[in-house]
Every structure is written in structure tokens, then in C-alpha cells.
Design an enzyme around this catalytic site. Structure first.
Site, PDB file in Angstrom:
ATOM      1  N   SER A  33     -48.042  32.463 -38.545  1.00  7.79           N
ATOM      2  CA  SER A  33     -48.122  31.957 -39.919  1.00  7.79           C
ATOM      3  C   SER A  33     -46.710  31.623 -40.381  1.00  7.79           C
ATOM      4  O   SER A  33     -45.777  32.371 -40.135  1.00  7.79           O
ATOM      5  CB  SER A  33     -48.702  33.022 -40.848  1.00  7.79           C
ATOM      6  OG  SER A  33     -49.918  33.498 -40.349  1.00  7.79           O
ATOM      7  N   HIS A  64     -54.909  29.131 -38.042  1.00  5.31           N
ATOM      8  CA  HIS A  64     -54.528  29.223 -36.629  1.00  5.31           C
ATOM      9  C   HIS A  64     -55.371  28.216 -35.854  1.00  5.31           C
ATOM     10  O   HIS A  64     -56.543  28.452 -35.577  1.00  5.31           O
ATOM     11  CB  HIS A  64     -54.757  30.638 -36.090  1.00  5.31           C
ATOM     12  CG  HIS A  64     -53.804  31.647 -36.642  1.00  5.31           C
ATOM     13  ND1 HIS A  64     -52.553  31.875 -36.105  1.00  5.31           N
ATOM     14  CD2 HIS A  64     -53.906  32.482 -37.688  1.00  5.31           C
ATOM     15  CE1 HIS A  64     -51.933  32.801 -36.800  1.00  5.31           C
ATOM     16  NE2 HIS A  64     -52.737  33.193 -37.771  1.00  5.31           N
ATOM     17  N   HIS A  86     -55.266  37.700 -31.695  1.00  6.85           N
ATOM     18  CA  HIS A  86     -54.731  38.940 -32.277  1.00  6.85           C
ATOM     19  C   HIS A  86     -55.577  40.133 -31.840  1.00  6.85           C
ATOM     20  O   HIS A  86     -56.794  40.015 -31.657  1.00  6.85           O
ATOM     21  CB  HIS A  86     -54.742  38.875 -33.802  1.00  6.85           C
ATOM     22  CG  HIS A  86     -53.840  37.825 -34.376  1.00  6.85           C
ATOM     23  ND1 HIS A  86     -54.243  36.525 -34.584  1.00  6.85           N
ATOM     24  CD2 HIS A  86     -52.541  37.888 -34.781  1.00  6.85           C
ATOM     25  CE1 HIS A  86     -53.237  35.830 -35.104  1.00  6.85           C
ATOM     26  NE2 HIS A  86     -52.194  36.620 -35.225  1.00  6.85           N
ATOM     27  N   TYR A  88     -56.394  42.520 -33.749  1.00  5.59           N
ATOM     28  CA  TYR A  88     -57.346  42.860 -34.817  1.00  5.59           C
ATOM     29  C   TYR A  88     -58.616  42.011 -34.769  1.00  5.59           C
ATOM     30  O   TYR A  88     -59.619  42.342 -35.389  1.00  5.59           O
ATOM     31  CB  TYR A  88     -56.685  42.777 -36.205  1.00  5.59           C
ATOM     32  CG  TYR A  88     -56.142  41.427 -36.614  1.00  5.59           C
ATOM     33  CD1 TYR A  88     -56.992  40.377 -36.968  1.00  5.59           C
ATOM     34  CD2 TYR A  88     -54.775  41.200 -36.670  1.00  5.59           C
ATOM     35  CE1 TYR A  88     -56.498  39.147 -37.364  1.00  5.59           C
ATOM     36  CE2 TYR A  88     -54.263  39.974 -37.067  1.00  5.59           C
ATOM     37  CZ  TYR A  88     -55.127  38.949 -37.407  1.00  5.59           C
ATOM     38  OH  TYR A  88     -54.631  37.735 -37.793  1.00  5.59           O
ATOM     39  N   GLU A  89     -58.588  40.905 -34.014  1.00  2.00           N
ATOM     40  CA  GLU A  89     -59.803  40.092 -33.879  1.00  2.00           C
ATOM     41  C   GLU A  89     -60.775  40.707 -32.870  1.00  2.00           C
ATOM     42  O   GLU A  89     -61.910  40.265 -32.749  1.00  2.00           O
ATOM     43  CB  GLU A  89     -59.442  38.679 -33.420  1.00  2.00           C
ATOM     44  CG  GLU A  89     -58.687  37.885 -34.474  1.00  2.00           C
ATOM     45  CD  GLU A  89     -58.191  36.556 -33.918  1.00  2.00           C
ATOM     46  OE1 GLU A  89     -58.950  35.579 -33.989  1.00  2.00           O
ATOM     47  OE2 GLU A  89     -57.054  36.505 -33.413  1.00  2.00           O
ATOM     48  N   ALA A 116     -45.430  35.941 -39.136  1.00  2.00           N
ATOM     49  CA  ALA A 116     -45.216  36.311 -40.535  1.00  2.00           C
ATOM     50  C   ALA A 116     -45.157  37.830 -40.579  1.00  2.00           C
ATOM     51  O   ALA A 116     -45.861  38.502 -39.818  1.00  2.00           O
ATOM     52  CB  ALA A 116     -46.360  35.813 -41.396  1.00  2.00           C
ATOM     53  N   MET A 213     -48.508  42.137 -37.283  1.00  2.88           N
ATOM     54  CA  MET A 213     -49.668  42.451 -36.436  1.00  2.88           C
ATOM     55  C   MET A 213     -49.698  41.646 -35.141  1.00  2.88           C
ATOM     56  O   MET A 213     -50.775  41.433 -34.563  1.00  2.88           O
ATOM     57  CB  MET A 213     -50.965  42.194 -37.230  1.00  2.88           C
ATOM     58  CG  MET A 213     -51.053  42.967 -38.541  1.00  2.88           C
ATOM     59  SD  MET A 213     -52.510  42.491 -39.482  1.00  2.88           S
ATOM     60  CE  MET A 213     -52.191  43.301 -41.060  1.00  2.88           C
ATOM     61  N   SER A 214     -48.544  41.191 -34.686  1.00  2.00           N
ATOM     62  CA  SER A 214     -48.557  40.349 -33.482  1.00  2.00           C
ATOM     63  C   SER A 214     -47.270  40.530 -32.681  1.00  2.00           C
ATOM     64  O   SER A 214     -46.561  41.524 -32.832  1.00  2.00           O
ATOM     65  CB  SER A 214     -48.725  38.875 -33.882  1.00  2.00           C
ATOM     66  OG  SER A 214     -47.563  38.404 -34.538  1.00  2.00           O
ATOM     67  N   ASN A 237     -43.764  38.622 -47.590  1.00  2.00           N
ATOM     68  CA  ASN A 237     -44.105  39.531 -48.701  1.00  2.00           C
ATOM     69  C   ASN A 237     -43.309  40.820 -48.561  1.00  2.00           C
ATOM     70  O   ASN A 237     -42.836  41.142 -47.471  1.00  2.00           O
ATOM     71  CB  ASN A 237     -45.605  39.858 -48.661  1.00  2.00           C
ATOM     72  CG  ASN A 237     -46.021  40.482 -47.333  1.00  2.00           C
ATOM     73  OD1 ASN A 237     -46.171  39.758 -46.331  1.00  2.00           O
ATOM     74  ND2 ASN A 237     -46.164  41.782 -47.301  1.00  2.00           N
ATOM     75  N   HIS A 249     -53.689  38.468 -47.952  1.00  2.00           N
ATOM     76  CA  HIS A 249     -53.550  37.400 -46.961  1.00  2.00           C
ATOM     77  C   HIS A 249     -53.221  36.080 -47.656  1.00  2.00           C
ATOM     78  O   HIS A 249     -52.435  35.276 -47.141  1.00  2.00           O
ATOM     79  CB  HIS A 249     -54.839  37.280 -46.138  1.00  2.00           C
ATOM     80  CG  HIS A 249     -54.727  36.339 -44.972  1.00  2.00           C
ATOM     81  ND1 HIS A 249     -53.729  36.448 -44.027  1.00  2.00           N
ATOM     82  CD2 HIS A 249     -55.474  35.263 -44.612  1.00  2.00           C
ATOM     83  CE1 HIS A 249     -53.870  35.475 -43.137  1.00  2.00           C
ATOM     84  NE2 HIS A 249     -54.914  34.749 -43.464  1.00  2.00           N
TER      85      HIS A 249
END
Ligand code: HPA
Length: 279
Positions: A33, A64, A86, A88-89, A116, A213-214, A237, A249
């Protein structure tokens, strides 16, 4: 969802790409991102939907796209992956790291991993960039778990994941692009929930400057493949408990949109300088 052990041979996916493209990329860039604009700056010669590339995780996160682009940018043959998978997916980390194995099989020497992230260090305000100096893997898993990839090491040294020369190239690129860039430690969580303020205080104590997260799974796989690795975070953020109100998000995407132009310029200059020694 395929198990890690049922992933195809990355050489086979690379061979498919090679048959349909004459580009021989030296540098790969994985877009997170905030870095989507990069895809529009590249002179694209070949374009692949990730769903047509055996073994690639096909993501479903808005923003994405899911494409592998091959082309040229500032005189450098590049491969650009937009739309990573990811953890989390629901993908396991071996699946998340699989595209890196294909890029290595395609012959890239260096990889730039972008993302991000939430800022933890007080000087990492939204809209600034952070070159990753090192990482903390807080995902609770490792992409190298399971069978050892053909011809690769079981126990991989992570003593210097983020290449010193590429970090110098990032610093130089930031100067040329007139973009504020700091260096720091990226801590990766599994997500998809954002953190609690207590977790962020704990991560600060552990030495983290930003949280996301990546990136970490791809960096570990890239090191196993012998690639030079660079990492670049766009701070979208203030991490939980450090800003006004919660983290969303929508806020991350909005901040990412706002920096897209600067992110593209910064990465473009990095591409130009990354291969020059002693910068
Ligand atoms: N936490 C985790 N991941 C993120 C954040 C965050 O605050 N911002 C962007 N990705």
C-alpha cells in the site's frame, strides 16, 4: 488452499514467464500500500495476472491488483509484483514467499520490498518513509518451515538481511527525490486486527520503530535465495495509542494515496542508483 509442500517448482513458473517475455529483470520490486503508483511509472513490456502464475497467492485485498509486470524503468530491467499474498488472508508463509523464489529463478539479483506501516518511533509521522534497517518477526511463523527448497540451506543466516549498499542507495535516492527518509526496525505481526496500545508499548520496548503485516516472510525467503534485500515502509498512521483515535484501513489507504507521487519518485531514484557501487 494448497499446502506448502504442494507448491510447484518455482523454476517451472519462471520458465513460463521466460517463454512469454524477453525481459530479463535484474531488480524485483514488491509493491505494498502506498506504492501502487510505481506500476504506472514502469515501461511495461509484459504483464501477467498472478492467477495465471502457478503457485502465486491470489490476494483479495482492495488496492492489491495481482499482477506481475516486466519492463524497464530508468534504464534498469525490472520485475514488479503488485498484489502480494498476506498471512492474514489465510496463506501460509511458504505461499506468501513463493513469488520471491520465482523472481530469484528469473535471475533477479536484488529485491525491494515495500509496505505501509504504523509509526511507533515518535519521529516516524504519517507521510514519512522508513528504510528498513532490520526486522523483528512477530508473526509466529517462518516461511522456511517445512521441507527444504531444492538446493537451498536449512538454517539461513539473518545477521544482515537488509543490504548495506542498497540502504545507501535508498538514502541517496531520498536525497535526490527530496523525500524525508529515516532508518528503523520493522516489526511484523500476523494481523489482520490492528494492535492494542499495550502491544505497541511492548513493541517499542523491544526495539521496533514501525509495525506492519508483511515484508518479513519475503525478506527471509529472499535471503535463503541469496538475493540482496532492501525494505521500504511508507508510514501511513501513528500506531495504536499514539495518535488521535483508533487505526483504520481507510486511514491507511488515504495516507497511502496522498504519498503515491513521492513514493514513486523515491523508488524510481532507487532503481536508478541501486546497482552503482559506493554510492
Ligand atoms: N499496524 C499494522 N499494520 C499496519 C499499520 C499498523 O498500524 N499501518 C499500516 N499497516
Amino acid at each position: 488452499m494448497p499446502r506448502a509442500s504442494s507448491l510447484p517448482d518455482p523454476e517451472a513458473t519462471a520458465a513460463l514467464v521466460r517463454r512469454r517475455s524477453s525481459v530479463r529483470p535484474r531488480l524485483a520490486i514488491i509493491l505494498g500500500s502506498g506504492f501502487g503508483g510505481v506500476a504506472t511509472a514502469v515501461q511495461v513490456a509484459s504483464r501477467f495476472a498472478t492467477r495465471d502464475l502457478p503457485g502465486f497467492p491470489v490476494g483479495r485485498v482492495p488496492g492489491h491488483a495481482g499482477e506481475l509486470l516486466l519492463g524497464e524503468w530508468n534504464g534498469v530491467p525490472v520485475a514488479v509484483l503488485s498484489g502480494r499474498g498476506h498471512f492474514y488472508e489465510g496463506f501460509d508463509l511458504a505461499e506468501v514467499g513463493f513469488p520471491v523464489r520465482v523472481l530469484a529463478a528469473l535471475g533477479v539479483e536484488s529485491i525491494l520490498l515495500t509496505n505501509a506501516a504504523g509509526g511507533i518511533h515518535p519521529r516516524l509521522k504519517p507521510g514519512t518513509f522508513m528504510a528498513i534497517a532490520d526486522h523483528i518477526n512477530f508473526m509466529g511463523a517462518n516461511p522456511l518451515r517445512g521441507p527444504v527448497a531444492k538446493g537451498r540451506e536449512r538454517f539461513v543466516d539473518l545477521g544482515a538481511v537488509y543490504d548495506a549498499g542498497l540502504r545507501r542507495a535508498l538514502a541517496h535516492a531520498a536525497k535526490v527525490a527530496r523525500v524525508k527518509l529515516r532508518e528503523g526496525v520493522y516489526l511484523a505481526v500476523s494481523g489482520p486486527s490492528f494492535e492494542t496500545p499495550a502491544e505497541i508499548r511492548a513493541f517499542r520496548t523491544l526495539g521496533a520503530d514501525a509495525v506492519g503485516m508483511s515484508t518479513v516472510p519475503e525478506a527471509i525467503v529472499a535471503r535463503q535465495c541469496g538475493l540482496r534485500v532492501a525494505g521500504l515502509s511508507c508510514i501511513t498512521n501513528a500506531a495504536a495509542g499514539l495518535g488521535n483515535g483508533g487505526v483504520s484501513h481507510a486511514e491507511v489507504l488515504e495516507a497511502a494515496r496522498a504519498v503515491a507521487g513521492r513514493a514513486t519518485t523515491l523508488v524510481g531514484e532507487f532503481v536508478r542508483y541501486h546497482g552503482i557501487p559506493d554510492i
